[in-house]
Design a protein around this motif. Structure first.
Motif, short mmCIF file in Angstrom:
data_model
loop_
_atom_site.label_atom_id
_atom_site.label_comp_id
_atom_site.label_asym_id
_atom_site.label_seq_id
_atom_site.Cartn_x
_atom_site.Cartn_y
_atom_site.Cartn_z
N LEU A 131 1.69 -38.17 -13.31
CA LEU A 131 2.14 -39.55 -13.35
C LEU A 131 1.78 -40.28 -12.05
O LEU A 131 1.86 -39.70 -10.95
CB LEU A 131 3.65 -39.60 -13.55
N LYS A 132 1.39 -41.53 -12.18
CA LYS A 132 1.11 -42.36 -11.00
C LYS A 132 2.41 -43.06 -10.60
O LYS A 132 2.96 -43.85 -11.37
CB LYS A 132 0.02 -43.38 -11.33
N VAL A 133 2.86 -42.75 -9.39
CA VAL A 133 4.17 -43.20 -8.94
C VAL A 133 4.02 -44.20 -7.80
O VAL A 133 3.46 -43.88 -6.74
CB VAL A 133 5.05 -42.02 -8.47
N GLY A 134 4.51 -45.41 -8.00
CA GLY A 134 4.49 -46.41 -6.94
C GLY A 134 5.56 -46.13 -5.90
O GLY A 134 6.72 -45.87 -6.24
N THR A 135 5.17 -46.14 -4.64
CA THR A 135 6.10 -45.99 -3.53
C THR A 135 5.92 -47.18 -2.59
O THR A 135 4.95 -47.93 -2.72
CB THR A 135 5.87 -44.68 -2.76
N VAL A 136 6.84 -47.35 -1.65
CA VAL A 136 6.72 -48.42 -0.66
C VAL A 136 6.33 -47.79 0.67
O VAL A 136 6.96 -46.84 1.14
CB VAL A 136 8.03 -49.20 -0.52
N LEU A 137 5.29 -48.32 1.25
CA LEU A 137 4.74 -47.80 2.50
C LEU A 137 5.81 -47.76 3.59
O LEU A 137 6.46 -48.75 3.87
CB LEU A 137 3.57 -48.67 2.95
N GLY A 138 6.00 -46.58 4.17
CA GLY A 138 6.94 -46.43 5.27
C GLY A 138 8.36 -46.07 4.86
O GLY A 138 9.18 -45.74 5.72
N TYR A 139 8.67 -46.15 3.56
CA TYR A 139 10.02 -45.83 3.10
C TYR A 139 10.18 -44.32 2.91
O TYR A 139 9.27 -43.65 2.41
CB TYR A 139 10.33 -46.51 1.77
N ALA A 140 11.34 -43.80 3.26
CA ALA A 140 11.67 -42.41 2.95
C ALA A 140 12.33 -42.36 1.58
O ALA A 140 13.10 -43.25 1.21
CB ALA A 140 12.62 -41.85 4.00
N ASN A 141 12.01 -41.32 0.82
CA ASN A 141 12.60 -41.14 -0.50
C ASN A 141 13.50 -39.90 -0.44
O ASN A 141 14.41 -39.87 0.35
CB ASN A 141 11.48 -41.05 -1.53
N THR A 142 13.28 -38.88 -1.23
CA THR A 142 13.99 -37.62 -1.01
C THR A 142 13.04 -36.66 -0.30
O THR A 142 11.82 -36.80 -0.38
CB THR A 142 14.45 -36.99 -2.33
N ASP A 143 13.60 -35.66 0.38
CA ASP A 143 12.76 -34.71 1.10
C ASP A 143 11.79 -34.02 0.16
O ASP A 143 10.60 -33.85 0.47
CB ASP A 143 13.63 -33.66 1.81
N GLU A 144 12.28 -33.60 -1.03
CA GLU A 144 11.43 -32.89 -1.97
C GLU A 144 10.31 -33.79 -2.50
O GLU A 144 9.14 -33.39 -2.54
CB GLU A 144 12.26 -32.37 -3.15
N PHE A 145 10.68 -35.02 -2.86
CA PHE A 145 9.67 -35.95 -3.38
C PHE A 145 8.62 -36.23 -2.31
O PHE A 145 7.41 -36.18 -2.59
CB PHE A 145 10.32 -37.25 -3.84
N ASP A 146 9.05 -36.54 -1.09
CA ASP A 146 8.10 -36.89 -0.04
C ASP A 146 7.22 -35.71 0.34
O ASP A 146 6.03 -35.88 0.63
CB ASP A 146 8.86 -37.39 1.20
N GLU A 147 7.78 -34.51 0.32
CA GLU A 147 6.97 -33.33 0.63
C GLU A 147 5.87 -33.13 -0.41
O GLU A 147 4.71 -32.89 -0.07
CB GLU A 147 7.87 -32.09 0.69
N LYS A 148 6.22 -33.27 -1.69
CA LYS A 148 5.23 -33.03 -2.74
C LYS A 148 4.26 -34.19 -2.89
O LYS A 148 3.11 -34.00 -3.29
CB LYS A 148 5.95 -32.72 -4.06
N ALA A 149 4.72 -35.38 -2.52
CA ALA A 149 3.78 -36.51 -2.46
C ALA A 149 2.80 -36.31 -1.31
O ALA A 149 1.61 -36.63 -1.41
CB ALA A 149 4.54 -37.82 -2.30
N GLY A 150 3.30 -35.74 -0.21
CA GLY A 150 2.45 -35.50 0.95
C GLY A 150 1.37 -34.47 0.70
O GLY A 150 0.27 -34.55 1.27
N THR A 151 1.64 -33.51 -0.17
CA THR A 151 0.64 -32.49 -0.50
C THR A 151 -0.33 -32.96 -1.59
O THR A 151 -1.33 -32.31 -1.85
CB THR A 151 1.31 -31.20 -0.99
N GLY A 152 0.01 -34.09 -2.23
CA GLY A 152 -0.83 -34.59 -3.31
C GLY A 152 -0.41 -34.09 -4.69
O GLY A 152 -1.00 -34.49 -5.70
N TRP A 153 0.61 -33.22 -4.73
CA TRP A 153 1.08 -32.73 -6.03
C TRP A 153 1.62 -33.89 -6.87
O TRP A 153 1.38 -33.96 -8.08
CB TRP A 153 2.16 -31.68 -5.82
N ILE A 154 2.33 -34.81 -6.21
CA ILE A 154 2.74 -36.04 -6.87
C ILE A 154 1.76 -37.14 -6.47
O ILE A 154 1.43 -37.29 -5.29
CB ILE A 154 4.17 -36.44 -6.46
N ARG A 155 1.28 -37.88 -7.46
CA ARG A 155 0.30 -38.94 -7.21
C ARG A 155 1.02 -40.21 -6.77
O ARG A 155 1.27 -41.11 -7.55
CB ARG A 155 -0.53 -39.18 -8.47
#
Length: 251
Positions: A131-155
């Motif tokens: 899934l393509k997930v819109g985020t806001v630049l500079g915002y923190a979400n949850t640790d798990e979400f941000d970690e997996k977004a950082g690895t590219g697992w979450i788009r």
């Protein structure tokens, strides 16, 4: 001579009082994030109302400066004029900050297009479905979400703000957008560029997390002392009542 000494002493005492007053007038930074914080809302928003009342209860005056989020953090980090920033889901956006006691909370989750609803049970499901997930630049979400977004697992597809994400979601350029539930409701009710989309966009029934909000002070001796004094004022106010009353009275 006695009159002269009396005048000098009075002047010194007056100057000390002025200096003490100035010392107790602090500046904190925040972002434009209605309905929690905003220069256009009564009392500066619901969370700002909490912050101001807590400082007042602690015997301190506070000025609130609204800046872009990254700038709000850097002003607290790199200058002597701003002593803290808020509201953070945590205070780890950059190193060197320590959190106050909670100043409120916000349900964080996903906006979805009702024509293409999302079924997910774990953060991994979002990656598996590509899934393509819109985020806001500079915002923190949850640790798990941000970690997996950082690895590219979450788009994760960053945007400058929530409104941009919601407009993209309405056009189905993304599949979902990370957003606070109350922010979504506020934007759908007030943002002209989203007019007519309240039947198209909705909050996914499964939240990521009910996020706790904090005021973030510098993690040094002075910052920790201010944090403790702020917390003493915060303990004297009812955060939930302030926020509930705010939304009841203002919206």
């Amino acid at each position: 001579m006695r009159q002269l000494l009396t005048a000098i002493c009075a002047g010194v005492i007056g100057l000390s009082a002025i200096q003490a007053s100035i010392a107790e007038t602090l500046s904190v930074s925040t972002l434009e994030w209605p309905p929690y914080t905003s220069g256009d809302l009564p009392k500066g928003g619901a969370t700002t109302a909490v912050v101001k009342q807590a400082f007042e209860a602690a015997g301190m005056d506070v000025d609130v400066t609204i800046l872009p989020w990254k700038r709000a953090i850097s002003m607290a980090k790199d200058t002597d004029t701003v002593v803290a920033y808020y509201p953070g889901y945590h205070c780890r956006h950059v190193n060197g900050f320590v959190a106050s006691d909670p100043i409120g909370n916000g349900p964080l989750g996903f906006a979805q297009n009702v024509n293409a609803p999302i079924d997910w049970q774990s953060v991994d499901d979002i990656g598996k479905q590509k899934l393509k997930v819109g985020t806001v630049l500079g915002y923190a979400n949850t640790d798990e979400f941000d970690e997996k977004a950082g690895t590219g697992w979450i788009r994760a597809i960053p945007a400058p703000d929530d409104v941009t994400n919601l407009r993209k979601l309405a056009r189905e350029r993304i599949d979902m957008a990370v957003i606070d539930k109350l922010v979504l409701s506020y934007l759908l009710a007030t943002e002209p560029s989203l007019d007519g989309l309240s039947e198209t966009l909705a909050f996914n029934e499964k939240p990521l997390e009910d996020k706790t909000l904090y005021l973030c002070f510098n993690d040094d001796e002075a910052g920790r002392a201010l944090r403790d004094k702020f917390n003493s004022g915060l303990a004297q106010v009812d955060v939930e009542t302030i926020i509930d009353s705010y939304f009841k009275d203002e919206f």
